[in-house]
Each structure stands twice: as structure tokens, then as C-alpha cells.
Scaffold this motif. Structure first.
Motif, PDB file in Angstrom:
ATOM      1  N   LEU A  96      -7.344  49.511 -16.787  1.00 47.90           N
ATOM      2  CA  LEU A  96      -7.446  48.780 -15.548  1.00 47.90           C
ATOM      3  C   LEU A  96      -8.865  48.981 -14.791  1.00 47.90           C
ATOM      4  O   LEU A  96      -8.944  49.962 -14.611  1.00 47.90           O
ATOM      5  N   VAL A  97      -9.502  48.017 -15.081  1.00 41.68           N
ATOM      6  CA  VAL A  97     -10.938  48.070 -14.398  1.00 41.68           C
ATOM      7  C   VAL A  97     -10.850  47.369 -12.936  1.00 41.68           C
ATOM      8  O   VAL A  97     -10.828  46.199 -12.939  1.00 41.68           O
ATOM      9  N   THR A  98     -10.818  48.144 -12.067  1.00 42.91           N
ATOM     10  CA  THR A  98     -10.654  47.712 -10.412  1.00 42.91           C
ATOM     11  C   THR A  98     -11.838  47.467 -10.073  1.00 42.91           C
ATOM     12  O   THR A  98     -12.685  48.035  -9.845  1.00 42.91           O
ATOM     13  N   VAL A  99     -11.954  46.221  -9.547  1.00 44.70           N
ATOM     14  CA  VAL A  99     -13.437  45.371  -9.402  1.00 44.70           C
ATOM     15  C   VAL A  99     -13.182  45.142  -7.456  1.00 44.70           C
ATOM     16  O   VAL A  99     -12.244  44.600  -7.100  1.00 44.70           O
ATOM     17  N   ASN A 100     -14.270  45.748  -6.918  1.00 43.30           N
ATOM     18  CA  ASN A 100     -14.212  45.475  -5.389  1.00 43.30           C
ATOM     19  C   ASN A 100     -14.163  43.872  -5.078  1.00 43.30           C
ATOM     20  O   ASN A 100     -15.134  43.066  -5.594  1.00 43.30           O
ATOM     21  N   PRO A 101     -13.051  43.464  -4.349  1.00 43.98           N
ATOM     22  CA  PRO A 101     -12.940  41.960  -3.946  1.00 43.98           C
ATOM     23  C   PRO A 101     -14.529  41.563  -3.264  1.00 43.98           C
ATOM     24  O   PRO A 101     -14.610  40.240  -3.179  1.00 43.98           O
ATOM     25  N   ALA A 102     -15.180  42.340  -2.706  1.00 44.42           N
ATOM     26  CA  ALA A 102     -16.360  41.958  -1.826  1.00 44.42           C
ATOM     27  C   ALA A 102     -17.696  41.805  -2.988  1.00 44.42           C
ATOM     28  O   ALA A 102     -18.759  41.545  -2.728  1.00 44.42           O
ATOM     29  N   TYR A 103     -17.490  42.388  -4.308  1.00 47.08           N
ATOM     30  CA  TYR A 103     -18.575  42.208  -5.209  1.00 47.08           C
ATOM     31  C   TYR A 103     -18.882  40.710  -5.509  1.00 47.08           C
ATOM     32  O   TYR A 103     -18.245  39.673  -5.332  1.00 47.08           O
TER      33      TYR A 103
END
Length: 535
Positions: A96-103
Motif C-alpha cells: 500500500l502506497v499511502t499518498v498525502n491527500p494534500a498532494y
């Protein structure tokens, strides 16, 4: 002579399971316990119901060709679906690659490519963010599934009917990549195993004395270890409940969820607790169910900890970093008030810490200041596809150098006294100035840029950009914000701007950021914020 070296106890034993096996064990032991409550969504799942949802999504992922070792991105604010995807990928051994929702688009494109993501699962939108449009712009050829669409419904119900293969996964398999801002100007993907994060979640829960009766309010983001490890996995390994108050932090929604769900534990970075304490109607919330919680993510002001302790008598401070899964030290409920508010506790079980002189590398004596280093089961497998950066971060003895300056007292309690690296922590978000500097260099009117952290009473630190302009150019704070908007996450956009002709330099030509910070504090009248005492 007593050296600043300490090893945690060998008890309790670390769980020797994968995350999927841990979910099976929870279902067997506590099938009817609430596992997950998302207040705003109106979702309430027992462990049995959560497991059924997880298996459905796992079958749907198989139907889309996802298998062990494949990278699956998740890009969304906190929601029930986020947790389901976390466990479904773990079931399959997918990473799982967790991506900052602010990106925004630049950052998303880099992470998708660097990790080799084969499928992105994301929210459709949140507030003013159109995730669908941004995903198409950043990675037009990447297969994507968005929550709330027919494709998500098909994935969730296991369309295709594939059975989950009976593959023996290993606890040391990589299971998660979390991106941290890098001094090279690009984020680095800390690669974590089942053993890393399941073990840390379990030990954090032990330090908080969790039982199946606990209900943990988690307003911190899931894409961080704070949410997905210290929240979700701490709960999973103890049969406790995770309560999501809202998609993103809102102080009133958080305290309302604590009251309505009778939460026994509350998490937050210091700015979150400060915002909650500042609510005009604070006294109207019934917080009597609270027993414990965790304040972490950035330096914790002593006075804030003391205020929080009044309604959370067993609140703890935890210290760590993404690369250590994350927690290395933590205070305990039976520590003195001074230790619980002015230190980050003692070393965790199965972890070794030392404080070294940065010049010689030798361990300093207790009571002396040096760089905090940590080793043990929680140490990441490495930065994804970046052995060079991994070797720079981890020494030959298996210790990672945190870049934090710390002191260990005679009883083993750790105080963080500063940072040797120029990383800025704004409201719990790690920001490396180099990344922002390199972005500012792309503006046609900017000749040179240096970014520093300056003290802030609300967020702990704010960003201040010192900029040298090309001859004849004009550039103001609004120009800065407009240039960064949509390209950098909001927390990476400098709040302050100083136009300058030169930077303070050493005789060898190195920029002296500490002098820039001193000047900025004086010019911006930030002396009061600079005097706030933190643990």
C-alpha cells in the motif's frame, strides 16, 4: 560514567503474524466488537463485518490483476474505505502506497512513478480538491478507482468472484510505502513490513493499556503512521474500536465524536489539542469517558500537555519517525507529571537508542546533548528503490540517525532539544526546505531562495522564504502564494516572505540558516512563540 545508550525490554513479545492473520485473530476473539466507526459517514462495522468488507475488496483487487508485491496507491482523506483498503491489500501481500491527500499534481506524479504504482484508489473529491481531474493530469495512463463510483462498487463487492489465494505471506514482506519529504528535493519512500508496523501498533497499544473496551478517536490522517499504525493497528491488536470523527481534522467534530461514541482515547498533534482547548463551548462536551491518548507528530508544548492531562489523565507523548514505523520512545501512565509533560519518555520494547556526538560518532554521556539514533525491529526495510539514500540514513551498525538533538537523563528519559537537520515540522507535517527551494527556483523572477522554519504558537513552526530577485523584478507574498497554489501542498507554502540582496554566509560560502532564523524572529516579532517550552 553512564553512557546515553539504552535498550528496551524484551517483553511483551512482538506478534509474529502478518496483518491479515492479525485481522483473522481479531475476528475470532472479538467478532461483535465495533472495529470501525466513521461518524460523518454513518458507518459502523464490527470485526466480523469489517473482515467481510475487506475480503470483498481483496477479491476485487485480484480481479484487477493485483497480486503479492504489487504497489497500490491510496489517496484520500480519512474514511471507512481507507481502512478497508489498508487491510485488503495486506490480505494479498500487495504494498500500500499511502499518498498525502494534500498532494497536488507534481507530487502525485512523482510518487506514482517512483513507487511503480499499478493501481490508484482515491476519493473522487474533497472540499475544493478534484481528485479525479488531478489524477488524470498527473498520471493519465494509470488505472484508477474512485470512491463513490460504479467502479468502486464493483471492486468492493469482489466483482469477478476470484478467491483469495492461500499464499503464505511473511511478516518481513514489504507491505507499506510512506513518502517523507527529502533533503534531495524529492520525497523518499520509507518501505515498511508487516512486522514493522504491526509490531509497533501493538506496542503502542500496550503502552496505552488498551483492551477490547477501548474506543480510539483518530482525527490524525491515515496516510501517516500516526493514523494507520498507532491508530488502526493498535486497535486491531487489542480488539479496540477506531472512531473516525471526520474526513479531516475539525476540533468540534472531534470532541463531538468523543462524547457521542464514549471514546476512551484521543490522538492528535499539538496543534489539534490546542484548537480543541480553544473552543468557546469546550465545557459543553462530555469528555468524561476519556482515559488516555497520544500527543505526537511535532514538539509537544509542556503547558499544552499539562492542560490536556486534566481531562486525559493517562495521555502519553510518543516520539519516532516514519522510518522507524514510527514510535521509538513513549511516556507511560505511571510516569511522573514532569516526565509525562517535559520528555518523550523512555525507549520502547525491542528498540535500542543511543545519543552520539555528531562529529566523532561516539556515544555521549547521559545529560549531554547529541544526535538521537535508533535501531530495532521497527527500522524500515529501506527507501524504495533508493539504496544510496538508505545507506546514508542507516549506519553500519543498523542505527538510523534521526537528525534530532536529544538528551537522556540518568533514568533513561529522553528530551528533544533541537534538530540538527533543517527539517521544519509544521502542525505535525515534516517539511524539508530543499524541496520548496528547488520549486521556487523555477520562478523566472527568482534568482535564489532559502527557506527556514520560524516559531509559531499555533503550528509549532511556519515557513519563511528568503528570496533574491533578478534585477528589475517585483515579487510579493501574494505572488508567492499564487505561484505555489495547486502545485505544492498547502502546508509547504511559505507564510512569510523576505526579499533580500544577500544571505548570511560563512567564509566558505555556506548559508547560515540559524542567522536567518534569528533575523526573521526579530523582524516578524515572533519572540513569544520562540519562548514556548516543548518536551
Amino acid at each position: 560514567m553512564s553512557l546515553a545508550l539504552d535498550a528496551g525490554p524484551e517483553e511483551p513479545l512482538l506478534p509474529g503474524w502478518t496483518i491479515g492473520r492479525a485481522l483473522d485473530a481479531a475476528v475470532s476473539a472479538w467478532p461483535s466488537n465495533d472495529a470501525l466507526v466513521s461518524v460523518e459517514q454513518g458507518v459502523r462495522l464490527t470485526y466480523s463485518e469489517l473482515s467481510a468488507e475487506v475480503d470483498g475488496v481483496a477479491r476485487g483487487l485480484i480481479a484487477r490483476g493485483v497480486s503479492r508485491g504489487d504497489r497500490v496507491g491510496i489517496w484520500a482523506p480519512n474514511c471507512a474505505e481507507w481502512v478497508i483498503v489498508q487491510y485488503a491489500t495486506a490480505r494479498l501481500g500487495a504494498i500500500l502506497v499511502t499518498v498525502n491527500p494534500a498532494y497536488r499534481t507534481n507530487e502525485l506524479a512523482y510518487v506514482m512513478k517512483q513507487a511503480g504504482v499499478s493501481l490508484l484508489i482515491a476519493a473522487s473529491k474533497f472540499k475544493t480538491s478534484d481528485y479525479v481531474a488531478m489524477a488524470i493530469e498527473a498520471a493519465p495512463n494509470l488505472p484508477s478507482v474512485f470512491f463513490g463510483t460504479a467502479e468502486w462498487d464493483a471492486l468492493r463487492t469482489g466483482a469477478g468472484g476470484e478467491q483469495i489465494p492461500d499464499v503464505e505471506l511473511s511478516p518481513t514482506d514489504p507491505i507499506n510505502i510512506q513518502y517523507t519529504s527529502g533533503t534531495t528535493g524529492f520525497p523518499k519512500g520509507a518501505t515498511l513490513s508487516h512486522r514493522n508496523i504491526l509490531g509497533n501498533g501493538f506496542l503502542v497499544g500496550e503502552a496505552c493499556n488498551y483492551t477490547p473496551d477501548d474506543r480510539i478517536c483518530v482525527p490524525v490522517p491515515f496516510y501517516h503512521c500516526f493514523g494507520m499504525v498507532m491508530g488502526n493497528l493498535a486497535a486491531l491488536t487489542h480488539g479496540a474500536s477506531v472512531v473516525i470523527p471526520a474526513p479531516a481534522f475539525d476540533p468540534a467534530a472531534t470532541l463531538s465524536a468523543v462524547a457521542s461514541e464514549r471514546c476512551t482515547s484521543l490522538y492528535g498533534v499539538p496543534t489539534m489539542f490546542i484548537a480543541e482547548l480553544a473552543l468557546e463551548d469546550l465545557d459543553s462536551y462530555d469528555l468524561s469517558s476519556l482515559r488516555t491518548g497520544i500527543m505526537a507528530g511535532s514538539p509537544c508544548p509542556v503547558e499544552v500537555m499539562k492542560n490536556v492531562s486534566e481531562f486525559m489523565p493517562e495521555v502519553t507523548i510518543a516520539y519516532g519517525m516514519t522510518e522507524t514505523s514510527p514510535v521509538s520512545t513513549q511516556t507511560k501512565a505511571d510516569d511522573t507529571l514532569e516526565h509525562r509533560t517535559a520528555t518523550v519518555g523512555r525507549v520502547h520494547p525491542h528498540v535500542t537508542i543511543k545519543i552520539v556526538d555528531r562529529s566523532s560518532g561516539e556515544i555521549v554521556e547521559r545529560g549531554e546533548t547529541g544526535e538521537l539514533c535508533t535501531a530495532g525491529y521497527g527500522l524500515m526495510l529501506g527507501y524504495w528503490d533508493d539504496p544510496e539514500m538508505t545507506s546514508e540514513a542507516v549506519d553500519s551498525e543498523g542505527f538510523i540517525h534521526t537528525g534530532d538533538l536529544a538528551m537522556m537523563d540518568m533514568d533513561g528519559y529522553i528530551s528533544i532539544v533541537g534538530r540538527s537537520k533543517d527539517m521544519v515540522i509544521r502542525g505535525g507535517e515534516n517539511v524539508y526546505p530543499r524541496e520548496i527551494e528547488e520549486f521556487l527556483y523555477t520562478h523566472p523572477d527568482i534568482l535564489d531562495a532559502q527557506v527556514i522554519g520560524v516559531p509559531d504558537a499555533k503550528y509549532g513552526e511556519e515557513l519563511c522564504a528568503w528570496v533574491r530577485l533578478r534585477d528589475g523584478a517585483t515579487f510579493g507574498e501574494e505572488d508567492l502564494r499564487q505561484f505555489c497554489h495547486g502545485k505544492l501542498s498547502h502546508y509547504k507554502i511559505p507564510r512569510y516572505l523576505r526579499i533580500t540582496q544577500e544571505f548570511p554566509m560563512t567564509v566558505t560560502g555556506k548559508v547560515q540558516k540559524f542567522k536567518m532564523r534569528e533575523v526573521s524572529i526579530e523582524e516578524l516579532s515572533l519572540q513569544g512563540a520562540a519562548c514556548i517550552v516543548t518536551a
